[in-house]
Design a protein around this motif. Structure first.
Motif, PDB file in Angstrom:
ATOM      1  N   ALA A 124       3.215  -3.418  -5.912  1.00 46.68           N
ATOM      2  CA  ALA A 124       3.110  -1.885  -5.896  1.00 46.68           C
ATOM      3  C   ALA A 124       2.041  -1.460  -5.648  1.00 46.68           C
ATOM      4  N   ALA A 125       1.456  -2.088  -7.186  1.00 46.82           N
ATOM      5  CA  ALA A 125       0.114  -1.007  -7.295  1.00 46.82           C
ATOM      6  C   ALA A 125      -1.091  -1.479  -6.771  1.00 46.82           C
ATOM      7  N   ALA A 126      -1.020  -2.720  -5.750  1.00 47.27           N
ATOM      8  CA  ALA A 126      -2.366  -3.134  -5.280  1.00 47.27           C
ATOM      9  C   ALA A 126      -1.752  -2.347  -3.935  1.00 47.27           C
ATOM     10  N   VAL A 127      -0.882  -1.566  -3.687  1.00 44.17           N
ATOM     11  CA  VAL A 127      -0.948  -0.914  -2.535  1.00 44.17           C
ATOM     12  C   VAL A 127      -0.801   0.262  -2.439  1.00 44.17           C
ATOM     13  N   LEU A 128      -1.305   0.731  -3.809  1.00 43.75           N
ATOM     14  CA  LEU A 128      -0.983   2.385  -3.662  1.00 43.75           C
ATOM     15  C   LEU A 128      -2.370   2.702  -3.979  1.00 43.75           C
ATOM     16  N   GLN A 129      -3.146   2.599  -3.409  1.00 44.91           N
ATOM     17  CA  GLN A 129      -4.502   3.742  -3.197  1.00 44.91           C
ATOM     18  C   GLN A 129      -4.594   3.843  -1.477  1.00 44.91           C
ATOM     19  N   SER A 130      -4.222   2.789  -1.133  1.00 40.05           N
ATOM     20  CA  SER A 130      -4.348   2.784   0.503  1.00 40.05           C
ATOM     21  C   SER A 130      -2.857   3.577   0.940  1.00 40.05           C
ATOM     22  N   ALA A 131      -2.046   3.927   0.047  1.00 42.32           N
ATOM     23  CA  ALA A 131      -0.730   4.443   0.692  1.00 42.32           C
ATOM     24  C   ALA A 131      -1.302   6.114   0.271  1.00 42.32           C
ATOM     25  N   THR A 132      -2.130   6.574  -0.947  1.00 40.65           N
ATOM     26  CA  THR A 132      -2.104   7.562  -1.235  1.00 40.65           C
ATOM     27  C   THR A 132      -4.069   7.655  -0.060  1.00 40.65           C
ATOM     28  N   GLU A 133      -3.712   7.013   1.147  1.00 40.15           N
ATOM     29  CA  GLU A 133      -4.480   7.519   2.562  1.00 40.15           C
ATOM     30  C   GLU A 133      -4.641   7.065   3.914  1.00 40.15           C
ATOM     31  N   SER A 134      -3.489   6.888   4.230  1.00 42.66           N
ATOM     32  CA  SER A 134      -2.862   6.709   5.042  1.00 42.66           C
ATOM     33  C   SER A 134      -2.188   5.550   5.605  1.00 42.66           C
ATOM     34  N   THR A 135      -0.817   5.652   7.024  1.00 42.00           N
ATOM     35  CA  THR A 135      -0.198   4.690   6.895  1.00 42.00           C
ATOM     36  C   THR A 135      -1.335   2.886   7.673  1.00 42.00           C
ATOM     37  N   GLU A 136      -2.746   4.294   8.322  1.00 44.24           N
ATOM     38  CA  GLU A 136      -3.523   3.077   8.430  1.00 44.24           C
ATOM     39  C   GLU A 136      -3.528   1.457   7.478  1.00 44.24           C
ATOM     40  N   ALA A 137      -4.179   2.357   6.400  1.00 49.01           N
ATOM     41  CA  ALA A 137      -5.038   1.860   5.520  1.00 49.01           C
ATOM     42  C   ALA A 137      -3.908   0.878   4.934  1.00 49.01           C
ATOM     43  N   VAL A 138      -2.593   1.409   4.577  1.00 49.42           N
ATOM     44  CA  VAL A 138      -1.340   0.180   4.043  1.00 49.42           C
ATOM     45  C   VAL A 138      -1.532  -0.894   5.057  1.00 49.42           C
ATOM     46  N   VAL A 139      -0.881  -0.293   6.432  1.00 54.01           N
ATOM     47  CA  VAL A 139      -0.775  -1.698   7.526  1.00 54.01           C
ATOM     48  C   VAL A 139      -2.035  -2.069   7.540  1.00 54.01           C
ATOM     49  N   SER A 140      -3.119  -2.234   7.154  1.00 52.35           N
ATOM     50  CA  SER A 140      -4.714  -2.913   6.983  1.00 52.35           C
ATOM     51  C   SER A 140      -4.319  -4.107   5.333  1.00 52.35           C
ATOM     52  N   HIS A 141      -3.969  -3.475   4.286  1.00 54.61           N
ATOM     53  CA  HIS A 141      -3.787  -3.856   3.380  1.00 54.61           C
ATOM     54  C   HIS A 141      -3.206  -5.295   3.279  1.00 54.61           C
ATOM     55  N   PHE A 142      -1.007  -4.882   4.163  1.00 56.85           N
ATOM     56  CA  PHE A 142      -0.651  -6.080   4.377  1.00 56.85           C
ATOM     57  C   PHE A 142      -1.116  -6.932   5.258  1.00 56.85           C
ATOM     58  N   GLN A 143      -1.871  -6.347   6.272  1.00 57.58           N
ATOM     59  CA  GLN A 143      -2.403  -7.136   7.368  1.00 57.58           C
ATOM     60  C   GLN A 143      -2.880  -8.472   6.767  1.00 57.58           C
ATOM     61  N   VAL A 144      -3.892  -7.856   5.933  1.00 58.02           N
ATOM     62  CA  VAL A 144      -4.755  -8.829   5.287  1.00 58.02           C
ATOM     63  C   VAL A 144      -4.076 -10.495   4.234  1.00 58.02           C
ATOM     64  N   LEU A 145      -2.674  -9.476   3.557  1.00 58.80           N
ATOM     65  CA  LEU A 145      -2.338 -10.774   2.496  1.00 58.80           C
ATOM     66  C   LEU A 145      -1.816 -11.222   3.244  1.00 58.80           C
ATOM     67  N   ILE A 146      -1.022 -10.876   4.995  1.00 59.04           N
ATOM     68  CA  ILE A 146      -0.186 -11.773   5.747  1.00 59.04           C
ATOM     69  C   ILE A 146      -1.299 -13.001   6.108  1.00 59.04           C
ATOM     70  N   ARG A 147      -1.749 -12.507   6.491  1.00 57.91           N
ATOM     71  CA  ARG A 147      -3.013 -13.971   7.308  1.00 57.91           C
ATOM     72  C   ARG A 147      -3.392 -14.610   5.989  1.00 57.91           C
ATOM     73  N   GLN A 148      -3.354 -14.103   4.623  1.00 56.70           N
ATOM     74  CA  GLN A 148      -4.121 -15.016   3.582  1.00 56.70           C
ATOM     75  C   GLN A 148      -2.565 -16.196   3.320  1.00 56.70           C
ATOM     76  N   LEU A 149      -1.649 -15.453   3.361  1.00 53.59           N
ATOM     77  CA  LEU A 149      -0.214 -16.105   3.217  1.00 53.59           C
ATOM     78  C   LEU A 149      -0.348 -17.563   4.582  1.00 53.59           C
ATOM     79  N   ARG A 150      -0.282 -16.736   5.416  1.00 53.40           N
ATOM     80  CA  ARG A 150      -0.072 -17.685   6.841  1.00 53.40           C
ATOM     81  C   ARG A 150      -1.429 -19.202   6.468  1.00 53.40           C
ATOM     82  N   ILE A 151      -2.442 -18.996   5.737  1.00 56.08           N
ATOM     83  CA  ILE A 151      -3.306 -19.959   5.594  1.00 56.08           C
ATOM     84  C   ILE A 151      -3.415 -20.242   4.812  1.00 56.08           C
TER      85      ILE A 151
END
Length: 351
Positions: A295-322
């Motif tokens: 939640a809190a880790a993505v809040l700043q991105s959520a105040t900016e744009s949909t694209e910022a939220v997507v980018s945030h979680f794409q990084v997390l998903i890449r990390q999880l996959r690795i």
């Protein structure tokens, strides 16, 4: 409490959580106590690792939940729209923030079926406080919260510590379990119960399972401390000192998920509270979580744009996959069996 006071409280919460130094638990990241055994010969194709899992009758492309973040303030409208659109694009679940203001006053601040229109294919979870369920209109409010966004499930959040240190907080928690049991029985969709950052113990988790709760989010310490948040909101020194004494109070998320999984091997469990990245997410899954919330880790991105939220979680998903790749885990089920150590001791794998 008047509508204006509730909205002011929600705005205060947003301001404080967006400033992590004022809201974060003083404890160190509890996931650092755990480490995976590195696999130098994974015999896998990184891109073929399967991160999908079913949740609430829908299939997620990654085992992630955008955890309850905000509701009840006008600026939350755009935050929740960004989150819904991002959840749909990523194929992950979304839990909205508290709907207390909306169900009690009728002022929805964007918490409507517009969110379902933006996220038609992913699990969408409504949200109400446990203390509200014990009020005379508790069941009516729960039904309204579900209907207003066409939710797949209802989250009931437990926040006794926050209420105890909050000016005007709900002091009377007598009858909450009975009210929760009634809601589980009366609603025709699953009920999820979560803490808000102080953790759920094994004994409470067992009570929730006995009550028929479908999913438990342990939401332990390690991330946002709502005692610290309320301390930052306090208007006098005495209230501030009372709240700040509890800034590190609670059960660390890794301990909560590990103990609850051992006690309730068949329950659906979510790990949230201090999930900083995809490595923490991988550790939480290895310890027994089915899903991981942030939640809190993505809040700043959520105040900016949909694209910022997507980018945030794409990084997390890449990390999880690795993390899966470097433990030789081709799937989430395999990750649950990956060698992991705490201190010098090897943890037993999950079957």
């Amino acid at each position: 409490m008047a509508h204006g006071e509730l909205v002011e409280r929600k705005n205060d919460h947003l301001d404080i959580v967006l400033d992590p130094e004022r809201a974060i638990s003083p404890l160190e990241n509890p996931f650092t106590a755990y480490r995976f055994e590195h696999c130098a010969l994974p015999e896998l194709h990184l891109d073929a690792i399967d991160l999908s899992r079913g949740f609430l009758g829908r299939m997620l492309r990654a085992p992630l939940l955008i955890s309850s973040m905000t509701g009840g303030a006008e600026r939350a409208r755009h935050i929740n729209q960004h989150l819904a659109e991002a959840a749909e694009e990523l194929g992950i679940a979304l839990a909205i923030g508290s709907q207390r203001v909306a169900v009690q006053t009728g002022v929805d601040h964007g918490l409507t079926r517009d969110l379902r229109a933006r996220a038609p294919n992913v699990p969408l979870l409504s949200n109400i406080g446990a203390a509200q369920l014990a009020e005379p209109k508790g069941l009516e409010w729960a039904r309204r919260a579900v209907d207003m966004i066409d939710a797949d499930a209802l989250i009931v959040h437990l926040n006794p510590l926050q209420e105890a240190v909050q000016l005007g907080g709900d002091r009377n928690w007598i009858g909450v379990l009975d009210s929760l049991t009634r809601v589980v029985r009366e609603l025709d969709i699953p009920v999820v119960v979560k803490e808000v950052g102080a953790g759920i113990s094994v004994s409470v988790a067992a009570q929730l399972e006995d009550a028929g709760v479908a999913v438990i989010d342990v939401a332990g310490t390690g991330g946002t401390s709502w005692a610290a948040v309320e301390g930052a909101r306090a208007t006098n020194d005495a209230d501030r000192r009372v709240a700040q004494a509890f800034a590190g109070w609670g059960i660390p998320t890794p301990e909560a998920i590990l103990a609850t999984r051992r006690a309730l091997p068949r329950s659906t469990l979510i790990a949230s509270g201090g999930i900083r990245d995809g490595v923490d997410a991988a550790k939480a899954i290895r310890l027994g979580a089915d899903l991981v919330g942030q939640a809190a880790a993505v809040l700043q991105s959520a105040t900016e744009s949909t694209e910022a939220v997507v980018s945030h979680f794409q990084v997390l998903i890449r990390q999880l996959r690795i993390a899966c790749f470097c433990t030789g885990s081709g799937s989430l089920a395999a990750l649950r069996r990956a060698p992991m150590y705490r201190g010098g001791g090897l943890l037993e794998p999950w079957t």
